[in-house]
Design a protein around this motif. Structure first.
Motif, mmCIF file in Angstrom:
data_model
loop_
_atom_site.group_PDB
_atom_site.id
_atom_site.type_symbol
_atom_site.label_atom_id
_atom_site.label_comp_id
_atom_site.label_asym_id
_atom_site.label_seq_id
_atom_site.Cartn_x
_atom_site.Cartn_y
_atom_site.Cartn_z
ATOM 1 N N HIS A 86 0.812 -1.214 0.000
ATOM 2 C CA HIS A 86 0.000 0.000 0.000
ATOM 3 C C HIS A 86 0.849 1.269 0.000
ATOM 4 O O HIS A 86 0.496 2.258 -0.640
ATOM 5 C CB HIS A 86 -0.955 -0.002 1.203
ATOM 6 N N GLN A 87 1.968 1.263 0.710
ATOM 7 C CA GLN A 87 2.795 2.467 0.823
ATOM 8 C C GLN A 87 3.722 2.682 -0.375
ATOM 9 O O GLN A 87 4.237 3.791 -0.569
ATOM 10 C CB GLN A 87 3.629 2.400 2.102
ATOM 11 N N ASN A 88 3.934 1.684 -1.168
ATOM 12 C CA ASN A 88 4.914 1.747 -2.244
ATOM 13 C C ASN A 88 4.686 2.887 -3.249
ATOM 14 O O ASN A 88 5.643 3.539 -3.664
ATOM 15 C CB ASN A 88 4.986 0.397 -2.961
ATOM 16 N N PRO A 89 3.455 3.191 -3.674
ATOM 17 C CA PRO A 89 3.268 4.298 -4.637
ATOM 18 C C PRO A 89 3.752 5.650 -4.124
ATOM 19 O O PRO A 89 4.284 6.453 -4.891
ATOM 20 C CB PRO A 89 1.755 4.310 -4.875
ATOM 21 N N SER A 90 3.598 5.918 -2.837
ATOM 22 C CA SER A 90 4.102 7.199 -2.321
ATOM 23 C C SER A 90 5.618 7.161 -2.187
ATOM 24 O O SER A 90 6.289 8.165 -2.418
ATOM 25 C CB SER A 90 3.434 7.572 -1.000
ATOM 26 N N HIS A 91 6.162 6.004 -1.851
ATOM 27 C CA HIS A 91 7.620 5.864 -1.758
ATOM 28 C C HIS A 91 8.284 6.186 -3.101
ATOM 29 O O HIS A 91 9.339 6.817 -3.144
ATOM 30 C CB HIS A 91 7.979 4.450 -1.311
ATOM 31 N N ASP A 114 0.526 10.934 -0.833
ATOM 32 C CA ASP A 114 -0.037 10.099 0.223
ATOM 33 C C ASP A 114 -0.524 8.801 -0.415
ATOM 34 O O ASP A 114 -1.341 8.829 -1.342
ATOM 35 C CB ASP A 114 -1.209 10.833 0.879
ATOM 36 N N PHE A 115 -0.051 7.676 0.075
ATOM 37 C CA PHE A 115 -0.398 6.388 -0.530
ATOM 38 C C PHE A 115 -1.907 6.146 -0.557
ATOM 39 O O PHE A 115 -2.416 5.412 -1.396
ATOM 40 C CB PHE A 115 0.310 5.229 0.189
ATOM 41 N N ARG A 116 -2.641 6.781 0.331
ATOM 42 C CA ARG A 116 -4.095 6.612 0.367
ATOM 43 C C ARG A 116 -4.776 7.193 -0.865
ATOM 44 O O ARG A 116 -5.943 6.906 -1.136
ATOM 45 C CB ARG A 116 -4.659 7.261 1.640
ATOM 46 N N ASP A 117 -4.060 8.016 -1.625
ATOM 47 C CA ASP A 117 -4.614 8.640 -2.826
ATOM 48 C C ASP A 117 -4.355 7.837 -4.105
ATOM 49 O O ASP A 117 -4.831 8.216 -5.173
ATOM 50 C CB ASP A 117 -4.020 10.049 -3.007
ATOM 51 N N TRP A 118 -3.601 6.760 -4.031
ATOM 52 C CA TRP A 118 -3.268 5.964 -5.222
ATOM 53 C C TRP A 118 -4.506 5.194 -5.660
ATOM 54 O O TRP A 118 -5.001 4.328 -4.960
ATOM 55 C CB TRP A 118 -2.112 5.023 -4.906
ATOM 56 N N PHE A 122 -5.073 2.946 -7.845
ATOM 57 C CA PHE A 122 -4.961 1.550 -8.246
ATOM 58 C C PHE A 122 -4.727 0.609 -7.065
ATOM 59 O O PHE A 122 -4.453 -0.558 -7.234
ATOM 60 C CB PHE A 122 -3.826 1.389 -9.264
ATOM 61 N N SER A 123 -4.817 1.131 -5.873
ATOM 62 C CA SER A 123 -4.526 0.368 -4.660
ATOM 63 C C SER A 123 -5.769 -0.344 -4.137
ATOM 64 O O SER A 123 -6.899 0.084 -4.373
ATOM 65 C CB SER A 123 -4.010 1.319 -3.585
ATOM 66 N N SER A 124 -5.541 -1.402 -3.395
ATOM 67 C CA SER A 124 -6.644 -2.084 -2.705
ATOM 68 C C SER A 124 -6.996 -1.372 -1.401
ATOM 69 O O SER A 124 -7.953 -1.742 -0.733
ATOM 70 C CB SER A 124 -6.260 -3.538 -2.418
ATOM 71 N N TRP A 125 -6.239 -0.363 -1.047
ATOM 72 C CA TRP A 125 -6.429 0.355 0.216
ATOM 73 C C TRP A 125 -7.883 0.783 0.413
ATOM 74 O O TRP A 125 -8.504 0.455 1.413
ATOM 75 C CB TRP A 125 -5.501 1.570 0.265
ATOM 76 N N LYS A 126 -8.421 1.521 -0.537
ATOM 77 C CA LYS A 126 -9.781 2.051 -0.384
ATOM 78 C C LYS A 126 -10.814 0.935 -0.331
ATOM 79 O O LYS A 126 -11.792 1.021 0.404
ATOM 80 C CB LYS A 126 -10.097 3.038 -1.512
ATOM 81 N N SER A 127 -10.601 -0.117 -1.096
ATOM 82 C CA SER A 127 -11.532 -1.246 -1.070
ATOM 83 C C SER A 127 -11.515 -1.935 0.281
ATOM 84 O O SER A 127 -12.553 -2.378 0.779
ATOM 85 C CB SER A 127 -11.166 -2.256 -2.161
ATOM 86 N N LEU A 128 -10.345 -2.040 0.874
ATOM 87 C CA LEU A 128 -10.237 -2.729 2.158
ATOM 88 C C LEU A 128 -10.872 -1.953 3.304
ATOM 89 O O LEU A 128 -11.362 -2.546 4.262
ATOM 90 C CB LEU A 128 -8.768 -3.029 2.476
#
Length: 125
Positions: free
Chosen positions: A61-66, A72-76, A78-84
């Motif tokens: 989850h943090q990789n796109p911001s890195h 902020d990785f929460r804004d990516w 294509f992440s599963s973050w928001k779905s989770l």
């Protein structure tokens, strides 16, 4: 992160390679392009400890911001973050993931810890 069933009579590396190659061919055909979409050597590691499994989820989850794709990785998108963290139905094993972290609060708390690529064991150092 993918989970491979132990009872399958296939070579996981070959199966994943076939999947990536098929995806690349379809993508290239759709967008009339040629060449690779992925870095040549994708690192594969078997997850053999609970702590490594936990860290891998946060790392993904943090990789796109890195890498500077978003601040902020929460804004990516294509992440599963928001779905989770949402209540919408998805094909993800949301309950299993959140239960792993002890619920949504534990999941959110774990993701507050930023990784340091210079000293992080997940990067193979």
């Amino acid at each position: 992160m993918i989970q491979i069933r132990e009872d399958l009579d296939i070579n996981p590396s070959q199966a994943f390679s076939n999947f990536l190659n098929s995806y690349t061919q379809a993508f290239n055909k759709k967008y009339q392009r040629k060449g690779s979409l992925f870095i040549p050597n994708i690192n594969r590691r078997k997850i053999e400890s609970d702590s490594y499994f936990t860290r891998c989820i946060s790392y993904i989850h943090q990789n796109p911001s890195h890498h500077g794709f978003v601040k902020d990785f929460r804004d990516w998108k294509f992440s599963s973050w928001k779905s989770l963290i949402s209540t919408s139905l998805t094909k993800l094993e949301t309950h299993a993931v959140l239960d792993w972290f002890g619920g949504i609060d534990g999941f959110l708390k774990d993701h507050e810890v930023e990784y340091d690529p210079e000293n992080e064991w997940i990067f193979g150092k």
